[in-house]
Design an enzyme around this catalytic site. Structure first.
Site, short mmCIF file in Angstrom:
data_model
loop_
_atom_site.label_atom_id
_atom_site.label_comp_id
_atom_site.label_asym_id
_atom_site.label_seq_id
_atom_site.Cartn_x
_atom_site.Cartn_y
_atom_site.Cartn_z
N HIS A 1 76.29 102.37 58.99
CA HIS A 1 77.07 102.81 58.57
C HIS A 1 78.42 103.09 57.39
O HIS A 1 78.03 102.13 56.84
CB HIS A 1 77.78 102.88 59.55
CG HIS A 1 79.40 103.50 59.74
ND1 HIS A 1 80.30 103.43 59.88
CD2 HIS A 1 79.56 104.03 61.24
CE1 HIS A 1 81.69 104.38 60.18
NE2 HIS A 1 80.42 105.24 61.19
N GLU B 1 74.94 105.99 66.85
CA GLU B 1 74.24 106.42 67.93
C GLU B 1 72.53 106.23 68.62
O GLU B 1 72.50 106.41 69.61
CB GLU B 1 73.74 107.46 66.11
CG GLU B 1 74.49 107.86 66.24
CD GLU B 1 75.12 109.22 66.27
OE1 GLU B 1 75.21 109.52 67.34
OE2 GLU B 1 75.63 110.25 65.44
#
Ligand SMILES: CC(C)(COP(=O)(O)OP(=O)(O)OC[C@H]1O[C@@H](n2cnc3c(N)ncnc32)[C@H](O)[C@@H]1OP(=O)(O)O)[C@@H](O)C(=O)NCCC(=O)NCCS
Length: 505
Positions: free
Chosen positions: A391, A444
């Site tokens: 991320h 996700e």
């Protein structure tokens, strides 16, 4: 104008010994009115302790009088040299999300530079020079003020207004959080019921749009169709530029928008798959109605709550690309539909919201737990990205992933067990092959597992994300409109030097 670190650092630096307690360090910072202390052992710099570390410590149950600075400081911090350019200091701070860096001269500590020091300089620089200091992708650059929410990447924490988003997902309904974002406060029981009833009554698709849905569904994915549908909706409803309407009118449009988006998305999905749309029900919650419209069946309570929690966790997330896009468009005074359509466009990209189904595709490709290690190793060695890991902001566990892992565990099933095994293997392999990059699961990975386990087809993963994020975009659009200034940055021209003679044809 300051160009070197020595011109803007705070000096002499304030230090504290490594065996000091947090209480002693806090007193020192309070006394000197500073946001950090450099931690030393004899004369060597061994760490830096900042306000952020104190906040992290305060969030636990420790007793600061007995807690040593050593445990909470950032050990072995990067340092700047006295003669370093401001640009180097800027990228050092923003790239690693630091707020303060010690400055050394021939190995001796001589000062501290903070992000605030650098911002003071950035503000008085002409735009064409300030550009040199802005990192690519605007990483870490503050471009607006907001009271909607924020993300603290190094702590693995994000919040909506004054509440932890994870706590909200654990304790409140999506409608309550929607109201928090729109109006700034969580409702009490009566207020909550009134708001839920009001938004449930706005779920129907206006007639002029209903007739257009079959052709939109045939043309592209539900998210593609949503863009056009919202343009039609805005035109049909006569939504005027945000510049020309007041807060109450914009809020009312935004309520309609957020209420009808799930209806449009599920109708597009069903039409695309040869089924008739299912009418919304106003006796169901947002999440229950979403699953109802998708499948035509009432979903079990555990699935409804799991999806509701996923939706709460994805309503907003700092100044992500789609939120920024929405605010840029709103800042031109354009209408709500225009700003939302732009945001959906930004969200659709695979680097933002366009790839949640890819993590599940990867699990399919791996097939069985025994194959995981070899598969991941091969992929990383080949230079591929492992979907659902890493991320831009989080350099620790993504709190959404931690929460959704628990949600997925509660639903249970083979897919969860398999996903957890693959997660563990992937984290280990990435730590070995990409040391120091701090790669963990992002939202996700388990979002896909949760949605799949609750019967949401992969094609609807990104649209489901878009559905809740519309609420966040709308809150930001209202905030922008309430205190607007056109967002119009500058770019550095890097082409051939002008002016050149224009050749005759
Ligand atoms: C999310 C993402 C785009 C963030 O990227 P970023 O902050 O720009 O990070 P970078 O691209 O600078 O990557 C830094 C390093 O980590 C590696 N890395 C980052 N994510 C990785 C992943 N998922 N798998 C393997 N390596 C990864 C990069 O290869 C790079 O290594 P290098 O230093 O050897 O070049 C990135 O982690 C990614 O592509 N993840 C996979 C896709 C995904 O899950 N997207 C959903 C996001 S919520």
């Amino acid at each position: 104008m300051a160009t070197a670190v020595q011109d803007l650092m705070s000096s002499p630096p304030v230090t504290c010994p490594v065996d000091a307690t947090l209480t002693e360090a806090t007193a020192l910072m309070n006394d000197r009115q500073i946001g950090s202390v450099v931690v030393t052992d004899r004369r060597a710099i061994v760490g830096i302790l900042t306000e952020r570390d104190l906040l992290r410590a305060a969030a636990t149950r420790i007793d600061p009088r007995n807690e040593s600075v050593r445990r909470w400081m950032t050990a072995d911090p990067d340092v700047l040299g006295l003669g370093d350019e401001v640009g180097a200091a800027w990228s050092g701070l923003t790239h690693h999300h630091y707020r303060h860096l010690p400055v050394v001269d021939h190995g001796d500590l001589v000062g501290v530079v903070s992000l605030r020091d650098l911002l003071t300089v950035a503000q008085i620089r002409p735009a064409d020079e300030a550009g040199t200091d802005v990192p690519r992708g605007l990483e870490g650059v503050v471009v607006a003020e907001t009271s909607v929410g924020d993300v603290r990447g190094r702590e693995g924490f994000f919040h909506y207004r004054q509440y932890s988003a994870v706590d909200l997902a654990a304790r409140r309904s999506l409608e309550d959080v929607w109201q928090l974002l729109f109006d700034g406060a969580l409702p009490d029981r009566t207020g909550a019921a009134g708001f839920a009833e009001e938004v449930a009554s706005l779920r129907g698709i206006p007639e002029g749009l209903t007739g257009q849905l079959p052709s939109l569904a045939a043309m592209g994915t539900p998210l593609d169709g949503l863009r056009t549908a919202i343009s039609i909706l805005g035109a049909e409803r006569g939504w005027r530029p945000t510049l020309d309407i007041d807060h109450a009118a914009l809020r009312s449009q935004a309520l309609h928008l957020c209420a009808v988006v799930p209806t449009i998305l599920t109708a597009l999905f069903r039409l695309r798959n040869g089924k008739d749309p299912v009418d919304p029900r106003d006796d169901l919650s947002y999440a229950a109605n979403y699953l109802w419209m998708l499948t035509g069946e009432e979903a079990p309570a555990t699935h409804v709550r799991a999806i509701e929690q996923y939706l709460v966790l994805t309503i907003d997330h700092g100044f992500n690309a789609s939120t920024f896009a929405a605010r840029v468009i709103a800042s031109t005074g354009a209408d709500l539909a225009a700003a939302t359509v732009g945001a959906i466009g930004a969200l659709s990209g695979p680097l933002h919201g366009g790839a949640p189904s890819r993590a599940l595709d990867m699990l399919d490709a791996i097939g069985t737990p025994e194959r995981a290690e070899a598969w991941i190793r091969r992929a990383v060695t080949r230079g591929d990205r492992i979907m659902g890991f890493g991320h831009r902001v989080y350099k620790t566990d993504d709190p959404r992933s931690v929460f959704l892992r628990d949600v997925a565990r509660e639903i249970g099933g083979e897919l969860f067990d398999f996903a957890q095994q693959v997660e563990q293997t992937t984290v280990e392999v990435l730590a070995e092959l990409k040391p120091g990059r701090q790669l963990y699961t992002n939202v996700e990975f388990f979002a896909g597992v949760v949605m799949h386990s609750c019967g949401i087809p992969r094609e609807m993963f990104t649209p489901t994300f878009a559905s809740s994020r519309t609420i966040g975009w709308a809150a930001h659009i209202m905030e922008q409109a309430d205190d607007n200034r056109l967002i119009r940055p500058a770019a550095r021209y890097v082409g051939p030097p002008p002016p050149q003679p224009v050749p005759a044809v």
